[in-house]
Design an enzyme around this catalytic site. Structure first.
Site, PDB file in Angstrom:
ATOM      1  N   GLU A  52       9.614   3.533   0.272  1.00  9.05           N
ATOM      2  CA  GLU A  52      10.275   4.089  -0.847  1.00  9.05           C
ATOM      3  C   GLU A  52      11.099   5.159  -0.243  1.00  9.05           C
ATOM      4  O   GLU A  52      12.327   5.497  -0.806  1.00  9.05           O
ATOM      5  CB  GLU A  52       9.410   4.475  -2.013  1.00  9.05           C
ATOM      6  N   ASP A  87       6.009   3.183  -3.542  1.00  8.13           N
ATOM      7  CA  ASP A  87       4.983   3.695  -4.471  1.00  8.13           C
ATOM      8  C   ASP A  87       4.254   2.607  -5.122  1.00  8.13           C
ATOM      9  O   ASP A  87       4.988   1.665  -5.726  1.00  8.13           O
ATOM     10  CB  ASP A  87       5.474   4.638  -5.488  1.00  8.13           C
ATOM     11  N   TYR A 129      -1.595  10.996  -4.257  1.00  5.85           N
ATOM     12  CA  TYR A 129      -0.372  10.557  -5.054  1.00  5.85           C
ATOM     13  C   TYR A 129      -0.050  11.363  -6.244  1.00  5.85           C
ATOM     14  O   TYR A 129      -1.059  11.453  -7.029  1.00  5.85           O
ATOM     15  CB  TYR A 129      -0.415   9.042  -5.382  1.00  5.85           C
TER      16      TYR A 129
END
Length: 733
Positions: free
Chosen positions: A8, A104, A312
């Site tokens: 990403e 992600d 994350y």
């Protein structure tokens, strides 16, 4: 044949490339023997603008609404077009046999990759890397267990439905409101209910009538104790009946001594607060450090991507999955540095039990709670802001692994003239998780019976030397929202629902309320940048524009129930229980009804912030608006779009009171002003700071001024800014 990995962001791509031994860095791609790694810059492809379907949509006309594309088109985002072309060329390489999606792991991440593949016309097989952190270990394990990319087709369907639905409702309703009332008005299923929630709170505050209440306190000189009167019927420590309290006061003052009637000790324990999800971390950072939700997310992103020391950030879970438990000791070793060495050291050699208070597979969706990774930590490489956020996460992670805080709560009950008085205190038995925190947790300032150090007292003791007096106060209105409390309201907006429908409330709870953990910060920033919200200190207030908007927008769009309904259906699509076509059919019908409602509206919009200053471009009077950290003059003509920053809150501090200074004016006449009355020209400020040899450098000041110029030259920053700049509304006689 090689595998093409699409990440990403560049930073994640570099980490993956390093683990996969890809070392040849070329233009927009890193090559290895088995893999080629390329990346997006967030979204590279998005849904096309209305004018791409028909040139007539360049002009905003009410008669063209609603716009209902049969098939949605995709377009490459201009600013990142170069990188898209690089990725497309890699997809179509003859030596690339498969695509590995490494964006992600979530709905929006899936959309980022799938839109690129769709626009590029990919026909090659796809696989999916699904990981919660970007440490070397996590990447290796992820590549060892790659999933079939088509296993996530339903997630992609849900993501596309969300994007297309927001396009149909948001763009159509925004154009309709703008054309109808000749003012730049935007609305959406998340931002409008958020504004409505703030309006409801402001209405509560406006209508609040304070009420006086009374109580009685009794001070004992020996032993030193303070008792509070308690109404035995209601068990309350206050009364709204002043006459009654005054009568009780006179009665107690006539007594010479009080008798201890009960000494009750109860062993109690409290457990650590839960691990952080993003919203809770944003709330805590705002409360402690006054960081905005966006600032906290940006800091978290750096700790995740650059330092790789936290997992994350965009998670809505406060639990860990059971597969994370075996790695806890490794994570403890990694963060066992500096102030955490002793605290983590006590846990490393112990057996870690997977307690249900922080381990629950059923309560983990895409990502588990935010915790430290197995990456070794170098605190000296972090900024002050990064250390603060890292400290919050590490201490919370350690706290859940520590035993509960145990104490004995003692309550003394005393009789004085037939009335009951009480005092409370506690004795700590086991510090437990509270050892992790350097300062004790703040006590609730609203406690009616505050804790104190209790001397040894037993039942039957008689207390003399008493001072009896009346206390009084007033009920207080609800507080204005700040960013921390607004995040809470967005996450759990059930109390602002009109229907009070249990199923709807349950859905809102399960789907995370208004917006997602990943989008709430941007939504709040957007409301400030479109001048619907303004700040007074920490308080968030509605502008006149926002109040008028709420009177003009359809009722449905103001309710949290709309988001609850959408998210419930999107979750069903992601789980394969509902079809994409059925959802979009409902959305098209809803959009048509919405536009009919706006067209039939009878309200009007008035600019009540007009100034006497004329726009230097078109000559029309300018509007005075307050942004989050600045004040501006903007032209009332949307086609003109000219604006000027008149003052901005800087990071420079007042030498008198140390509060942030406002920078006002333009060019050489710019001046720093403080609320305390202090003033200083920008030129003098630069000279003073240069002599002090600290603080803001010339480079910092130059960057700051360049940023200010750039912002002043940009159009009003809303998602429809480009469209507004090109706006040509049909002029009728």
């Amino acid at each position: 044949m090689k595998s093409l990995v699409i990440a990403e962001k560049p930073s994640v791509a570099r980490d993956i490339a390093r683990v996969l031994h890809c070392t040849r860095n070329q233009n927009g791609v890193i090559e290895g023997d088995q893999y080629a790694v390329t990346w997006g810059l967030g979204h590279l492809v998005t849904l096309a603008d209305p004018e791409d379907y028909d040139p007539k949509y360049k002009e905003w006309k009410m008669e063209d609404l609603p716009m209902m594309p049969e098939q949605f088109k995709l377009e490459v985002i201009k600013q990142t077009g170069k990188q898209y072309r690089v990725v497309k060329s890699q997809i179509h390489r003859s030596d690339v046999g498969e695509i590995i999606i490494a964006t992600d792991a979530g709905r929006e991440g899936e959309l980022v990759a799938r839109l690129i593949l769709e626009k590029a016309g990919n026909k090659k097989p796809i696989k999916r890397l699904w990981i919660s952190s970007v440490t070397d270990k996590a990447i290796k394990e992820g590549f060892a267990g790659l999933k079939d990319g088509h296993a996530y087709d339903h997630l992609y369907d849900a993501a596309m439905c969300r994007a297309e639905a927001d396009w149909l409702v948001g763009i159509n309703a925004t154009r309709a409101l703008t054309c109808k009332y000749n003012a730049q008005l935007s609305c959406g299923r998340v931002q409008t209910p958020t504004v409505a929630i703030i309006a409801a709170r402001e209405e509560e505050i406006k209508n609040f009538v304070p009420k006086a209440y009374y109580g009685i306190s009794v001070k004992c000189a020996s032993p030193a104790l303070t008792f509070t009167w308690r109404d035995e019927k209601s068990k309350s420590y206050r009364s709204f009946d002043k006459d009654r309290v005054e009568a009780l006061l006179a009665k107690m003052k006539g007594e010479k001594e009080a008798v201890v009637t009960e000494v009750k000790s109860i062993p109690k324990k409290t457990y650590s607060p839960q691990l952080y999800d993003l919203t809770e971390l944003q709330r805590e950072a705002n409360r402690r450090f006054d960081y905005s939700a966006k600032e906290t997310l940006n800091i978290m992103q750096r700790l995740y991507e650059n330092h790789k020391v936290l997992t994350y950030p965009r998670t809505d879970s406060r639990y860990l999955s059971s597969d994370i438990v075996p790695s806890i000791k490794e994570r403890l070793e990694a963060c066992s540095v500096g102030p955490y060495r002793k605290l983590a050291g006590r846990l490393i050699n112990q057996k870690i039990a997977a307690k249900p208070s922080f381990v629950d597979d059923k309560k983990v969706t895409d990502h588990h709670a935010i915790i430290p990774t197995e990456q070794f930590v170098q605190m000296d490489h972090m900024t002050v802001d990064e250390r603060r956020i890292y400290d919050l996460v590490v201490r919370r992670f350690l706290a859940v692994l520590y035993p509960p805080f145990e104490y004995e709560q003692t309550e003394l009950t005393v009789d004085l003239g037939g009335e009951t008085l009480a005092a409370r205190g506690k004795t700590v038995k086991v510090s437990g998780w509270k050892e992790v925190y350097e300062s004790p947790e703040e006590e609730d300032g609203e406690q009616e019976l505050k804790e104190q150090n209790l001397p040894p007292v037993k039942k039957g003791d008689r207390l003399t030397e008493l001072t009896v007096f009346m206390t009084e106060g007033q009920t207080r209105p609800p507080a204005h929202f700040n960013e921390a409390t607004l995040l809470s309201a967005m996450e759990n907006p059930v109390s602002y629902m009109e229907t009070k429908d249990r199923d709807m409330a349950k859905t809102l709870g399960e789907t995370g309320g208004l917006g997602t953990v990943a989008t709430r910060a941007d939504i709040i920033e957007k409301l400030f940048s479109s001048f619907l919200l303004e700040k007074k200190g920490k308080d968030i207030l509605l502008t006149s524009k926002a109040k008028q908007l709420l009177n003009l927008v359809p009722e449905d769009l103001k309710k949290p129930e709309l988001t609850a309904d959408w998210e419930m259906k999107l979750s069903e699509i992601a789980a394969g229980k509902r079809t994409r076509s059925a959802f979009m059919k409902d959305i098209r019908q809803y959009s048509e009804a919405l536009i009919r409602q706006i067209k039939a509206g009878e309200g009007h919009f008035t600019h009540d912030n007009l100034t006497n200053k004329k726009c230097p471009v078109c000559g029309k009077l300018m509007l005075s608006v307050k942004g989050k950290n600045s004040e501006m003059l903007i032209c009332q003509d949307r086609e003109c779009g000219h604006r000027e920053v008149t003052s901005r809150t800087s990071n420079a501090r007042c030498p008198v009171c140390h509060k942030k200074l406002e920078l006002r004016g333009k060019g050489d006449s710019q001046i720093f002003v403080c609320r305390c009355g202090y003033k200083e020209k920008l030129s003098s400020f630069k000279e003073r700071r240069a002599k002090e040899g600290a603080g803001v450098s010339k480079k910092d000041v130059a960057n700051y001024l360049n940023k200010q110029k750039k912002e002043a030259s940009e159009p009003i920053n809303s998602p429809f800014a480009a469209a507004f700049a090109k706006l040509q509304i049909d002029k009728k006689d």
